[in-house]
Design a protein around this motif. Structure first.
Motif, PDB file in Angstrom:
ATOM      1  N   TRP A 114       1.157  -1.282  -0.147  1.00 14.22           N
ATOM      2  CA  TRP A 114      -0.093  -0.049   0.058  1.00 14.22           C
ATOM      3  C   TRP A 114       0.914   1.268   0.202  1.00 14.22           C
ATOM      4  N   GLY A 115       0.849   2.070  -0.842  1.00 17.44           N
ATOM      5  CA  GLY A 115       1.652   3.175  -1.240  1.00 17.44           C
ATOM      6  C   GLY A 115       0.739   4.574  -1.320  1.00 17.44           C
ATOM      7  N   TRP A 116       1.123   5.467  -1.264  1.00 18.33           N
ATOM      8  CA  TRP A 116       0.548   7.062  -1.625  1.00 18.33           C
ATOM      9  C   TRP A 116       0.663   7.190  -3.072  1.00 18.33           C
ATOM     10  N   ALA A 117      -0.641   7.544  -3.604  1.00 17.85           N
ATOM     11  CA  ALA A 117      -0.734   7.994  -5.034  1.00 17.85           C
ATOM     12  C   ALA A 117      -1.284   9.709  -4.908  1.00 17.85           C
ATOM     13  N   SER A 118      -1.113  10.408  -6.027  1.00 17.39           N
ATOM     14  CA  SER A 118      -1.529  11.541  -6.012  1.00 17.39           C
ATOM     15  C   SER A 118      -2.350  11.994  -7.169  1.00 17.39           C
ATOM     16  N   SER A 119      -3.314  12.997  -6.940  1.00 14.69           N
ATOM     17  CA  SER A 119      -4.038  13.366  -8.169  1.00 14.69           C
ATOM     18  C   SER A 119      -3.924  14.792  -8.066  1.00 14.69           C
ATOM     19  N   LYS A 120      -3.732  15.209  -9.469  1.00 14.07           N
ATOM     20  CA  LYS A 120      -3.237  16.842  -9.826  1.00 14.07           C
ATOM     21  C   LYS A 120      -4.433  17.674 -10.050  1.00 14.07           C
ATOM     22  N   THR A 121      -4.732  18.564  -9.498  1.00 13.02           N
ATOM     23  CA  THR A 121      -5.639  19.629  -9.879  1.00 13.02           C
ATOM     24  C   THR A 121      -4.980  21.076 -10.135  1.00 13.02           C
ATOM     25  N   GLN A 122      -5.113  21.553 -11.481  1.00 15.78           N
ATOM     26  CA  GLN A 122      -4.489  22.958 -11.763  1.00 15.78           C
ATOM     27  C   GLN A 122      -5.376  23.746 -12.347  1.00 15.78           C
ATOM     28  N   ARG A 123      -5.712  25.075 -11.776  1.00 15.84           N
ATOM     29  CA  ARG A 123      -6.436  25.895 -12.274  1.00 15.84           C
ATOM     30  C   ARG A 123      -5.571  27.218 -12.639  1.00 15.84           C
ATOM     31  N   GLY A 124      -5.176  27.630 -13.762  1.00 11.66           N
ATOM     32  CA  GLY A 124      -4.161  28.695 -13.910  1.00 11.66           C
ATOM     33  C   GLY A 124      -2.688  28.182 -13.229  1.00 11.66           C
ATOM     34  N   ARG A 125      -2.532  29.146 -12.185  1.00  8.39           N
ATOM     35  CA  ARG A 125      -1.330  29.192 -11.659  1.00  8.39           C
ATOM     36  C   ARG A 125      -1.450  28.348 -10.112  1.00  8.39           C
ATOM     37  N   TRP A 126      -2.773  27.985 -10.074  1.00 10.10           N
ATOM     38  CA  TRP A 126      -3.012  27.248  -8.552  1.00 10.10           C
ATOM     39  C   TRP A 126      -2.814  25.927  -8.925  1.00 10.10           C
ATOM     40  N   VAL A 127      -1.896  25.249  -8.170  1.00 10.09           N
ATOM     41  CA  VAL A 127      -1.807  23.695  -8.395  1.00 10.09           C
ATOM     42  C   VAL A 127      -2.042  23.009  -6.806  1.00 10.09           C
ATOM     43  N   HIS A 128      -2.746  21.882  -6.843  1.00 12.73           N
ATOM     44  CA  HIS A 128      -3.004  21.274  -5.671  1.00 12.73           C
ATOM     45  C   HIS A 128      -3.105  19.706  -6.144  1.00 12.73           C
ATOM     46  N   PHE A 129      -2.691  18.988  -5.133  1.00 13.27           N
ATOM     47  CA  PHE A 129      -2.479  17.499  -5.090  1.00 13.27           C
ATOM     48  C   PHE A 129      -3.208  16.934  -3.809  1.00 13.27           C
ATOM     49  N   THR A 130      -4.054  16.112  -4.182  1.00 14.88           N
ATOM     50  CA  THR A 130      -4.793  15.193  -3.335  1.00 14.88           C
ATOM     51  C   THR A 130      -3.995  13.860  -3.320  1.00 14.88           C
ATOM     52  N   TRP A 131      -4.155  13.122  -2.261  1.00 14.22           N
ATOM     53  CA  TRP A 131      -3.587  11.717  -1.822  1.00 14.22           C
ATOM     54  C   TRP A 131      -4.373  10.917  -1.477  1.00 14.22           C
ATOM     55  N   ARG A 132      -4.210   9.608  -1.900  1.00 12.83           N
ATOM     56  CA  ARG A 132      -4.819   8.450  -1.661  1.00 12.83           C
ATOM     57  C   ARG A 132      -4.039   7.176  -1.484  1.00 12.83           C
ATOM     58  N   ARG A 133      -4.585   6.191  -0.785  1.00 19.64           N
ATOM     59  CA  ARG A 133      -3.729   5.029  -0.624  1.00 19.64           C
ATOM     60  C   ARG A 133      -4.097   4.157  -1.809  1.00 19.64           C
ATOM     61  N   LYS A 134      -3.053   3.276  -2.016  1.00 22.08           N
ATOM     62  CA  LYS A 134      -3.208   2.480  -3.427  1.00 22.08           C
ATOM     63  C   LYS A 134      -2.427   1.298  -3.513  1.00 22.08           C
ATOM     64  N   SER A 135      -2.872   0.117  -4.057  1.00 24.08           N
ATOM     65  CA  SER A 135      -1.955  -0.686  -4.175  1.00 24.08           C
ATOM     66  C   SER A 135      -0.987  -0.783  -5.167  1.00 24.08           C
ATOM     67  N   VAL A 136       0.161  -0.915  -4.903  1.00 27.25           N
ATOM     68  CA  VAL A 136       1.166  -0.700  -6.053  1.00 27.25           C
ATOM     69  C   VAL A 136       2.169  -1.870  -6.136  1.00 27.25           C
ATOM     70  N   CYS A 137       2.865  -2.473  -6.987  1.00 25.32           N
ATOM     71  CA  CYS A 137       3.792  -3.390  -7.170  1.00 25.32           C
ATOM     72  C   CYS A 137       5.032  -2.463  -7.394  1.00 25.32           C
ATOM     73  N   VAL A 138       5.813  -2.672  -6.194  1.00 30.79           N
ATOM     74  CA  VAL A 138       7.125  -2.135  -6.229  1.00 30.79           C
ATOM     75  C   VAL A 138       8.397  -2.743  -5.668  1.00 30.79           C
ATOM     76  N   ASN A 139       9.598  -2.329  -5.760  1.00 26.66           N
ATOM     77  CA  ASN A 139      10.715  -2.958  -5.245  1.00 26.66           C
ATOM     78  C   ASN A 139      10.760  -3.076  -3.618  1.00 26.66           C
ATOM     79  N   HIS A 140      10.964  -4.399  -3.176  1.00 25.59           N
ATOM     80  CA  HIS A 140      11.258  -4.445  -1.731  1.00 25.59           C
ATOM     81  C   HIS A 140      12.689  -4.958  -1.725  1.00 25.59           C
ATOM     82  N   TYR A 141      13.258  -4.571  -0.620  1.00 25.76           N
ATOM     83  CA  TYR A 141      14.701  -4.905  -0.483  1.00 25.76           C
ATOM     84  C   TYR A 141      14.675  -5.597   0.824  1.00 25.76           C
ATOM     85  N   TYR A 142      15.211  -6.992   0.634  1.00 24.41           N
ATOM     86  CA  TYR A 142      15.462  -7.864   1.845  1.00 24.41           C
ATOM     87  C   TYR A 142      16.549  -7.658   2.430  1.00 24.41           C
TER      88      TYR A 142
END
Length: 532
Positions: A114-142
């Protein structure tokens, strides 16, 4: 063949109670919420806009830093092939590792997290990111290590935000290291003990293990290993904290001869399959179970080849009994979710969970021993089957052996043999109705209430103070198991063998002997000239 009680009492040479496998979660509390993520990114990037690109930079920098750290120390770096057991691969490197402690190797595997994924919203020069949990396949280091106090262990690091860690430790390996420090001789039994020169010292060492030893391991390796967050970032309000993902609490009883272990499981399997119960039966713990309670509650007997095992399941908790290395009985309670027992996952609950696990293991073993050493004295049997009075003068109606309702009641109590509390009218009544072979409505709550009073006044059940339920007393457990066994294994099959209306290709030996006895008795009466 000796029964279970005799095997445990007379043929166990070493009894070890110890925490076995520990699987812990290392997490950063402030990175578990969207607000904490935003605060971290603003601090790490020194910008007003918390850009997700900062996480990517941290991930890449961590991999490069860990790879360079391994190269400087000549630590092997491998990619784990998909589908192969990691332990089998790592063991070859452990066998060749020259030092008493250190990092054996670092292995990389792609796994889901479970990792954090972002969604970007932009209106002119205004930029905002919202964050949600998401299942991702990523490297794990044992990171596989040999620790001076814990022996073989590994730390798994997720390379993706929120950068969770996993620790895998073993309490038996920790105990072995402590025995070596004290120069006490022992013989290992895989991850357990076959014998020990000082059993009392071994018991004291196993009992001494607590959360502080786990924290010491974590602190020691946090200081040595490169991690996704630097020491400065952790000190700035983003430190790691440990919680318990899985905890195995075991009791290992070593037999003097391997044959005793096989005899133990033969008797246990027989009890679970022919005592008037199905192969999967309900087993209650101290927690209340309702229709809304999720999960399974059952006992399974599994025989893989010639290595039988008994499995008991309660929600996400699991108890297993198996014959370890053909020498010892291992009884093991595994907590997969501490909330099943009303406590949190914090490491501060380590001692409570260990005590609870040992209590569960002991209760299961005591019940199994009682089932095989449950004879009744003549006076106890007479008090049960005849009307009596309690010490306060209350009438205690008879529980007549062989009467269908009494036998269904005793058989139902066998289902609750492992329950120190929690027998109620609502839980017991459907089981009695099922054993009577009648609809639930035919055996009413009023009938059940009368039978519960009988059981209480005969001393088979005791009231739980402050609760509307009862617990099975030691006498009740013994009576229920003994009379149910006599009825199921002696009386019922014996009468069936004697019934001449049941056609058998080869008449049972009991029937043949009874017919011979009947004929001899008739002959004796005839010779005495007493026949009508």
């Amino acid at each position: 063949m000796p029964n279970v009680a005799e095997i445990i009492r007379e043929h166990v040479t070493l009894d070890v109670k110890c925490v076995d496998r520990l699987y812990l979660n290392g997490y950063i509390p402030r990175l578990q919420s969207e607000g904490g993520v935003v605060a971290f990114l603003r601090q790490a990037g020194a910008r007003a806009v918390p850009s997700p690109a900062i996480f990517g930079t941290i991930t890449d920098a961590f991999k490069a830093r860990l790879r360079a750290w391994c190269e400087r120390r000549q630590i092997p770096w491998i990619d784990f092939p998909k589908g192969e057991r990691k332990d089998d691969i790592v063991q070859k490197y452990r066998d060749r590792f020259p030092a008493a402690s250190g990092v054996v190797l670092v292995g990389v595997a792609q796994e889901r997290a479970w990792g954090w994924a972002s969604s970007k919203t932009q209106r002119g020069r205004w930029v905002h990111f919202t964050w949600r949990r998401k299942s991702v396949c990523v490297n794990h280091y044992y990171i596989y290590v040999l620790d001076p106090e814990w022996g073989p262990a590994f730390i798994k690091v997720c390379g993706y935000a929120p950068y969770a860690l996993k620790l895998c430790l073993n309490g038996h390996e920790w105990a072995k290291r402590q025995l070596r420090h004290r120069r006490i001789r022992f013989t290992a039994l895989d991850n357990g003990f076959l014998d020990c020169a000082d059993p009392a010292a071994l018991h004291e060492i196993c009992h001494r293990l607590d959360a502080r030893d786990v924290e010491a391991f974590f602190t020691r390796w946090l200081a040595r290993l490169p991690l996704p967050l630097t020491a400065a970032q952790q000190a700035a309000g983003f430190p790691y904290r440990l919680s318990i993902l899985q905890m195995e609490v075991s009791r290992t009883q070593v037999f003097d001869r391997p044959v005793r272990g096989r005899e133990f499981f033969e008797e246990i399997i027989r009890d679970n399959l022919d005592l008037g119960r199905p192969s999967r039966v309900q087993l209650l713990f101290t927690r209340r179970i309702t229709r809304a309670t999720p999960g399974r509650f059952q006992t399974r007997v599994v025989t893989h080849g010639v290595a039988p095992s008994v499995h008991v399941e309660y929600k996400r908790c699991h108890i297993k009994q198996y014959f370890k290395e053909e020498r010892a009985l291992r009884t093991e309670t595994t907590f997969n979710d501490t909330y099943d027992f009303g406590v949190g996952r914090g490491l501060s609950n380590f001692r409570y969970l260990r005590t609870l696990g040992q209590h569960i293991n002991t209760r299961l073993l005591e019940t199994e021993q009682t089932a095989h050493d449950c004879g009744l004295a003549r006076a106890q049997l007479a008090d049960l089957v005849l009307p009596t009075h309690t010490a306060t003068g209350l009438p205690a109606p008879a529980l007549k052996f062989g009467q269908p309702r009494a036998m269904a009641l005793l058989g139902a109590l066998c289902r609750f043999a492992c329950a120190p509390e929690g027998v109620t009218n609502g839980r017991l009544r459907p089981v009695v109705a099922q054993l009577l072979g009648v609809p639930d409505g035919a055996y009413t709550a009023r009938h059940m209430g009368y039978d519960l009073r009988r059981l209480v006044r005969k001393g088979l059940l005791g009231r739980v103070p402050g609760r509307l339920c009862y617990s099975l007393t030691p006498l009740g457990r013994r009576v229920a198991l003994f009379l149910t066994k006599v009825h199921a294994r002696v009386l019922r099959p014996g009468l069936q063998m004697l019934d001449t209306h049941i056609v058998a290709q080869a008449p049972p030996r009991l029937r043949t002997l009874f017919i011979a006895l009947d004929a001899a008795t008739d002959s004796l009466i005839e010779e005495a000239r007493l026949a009508a």
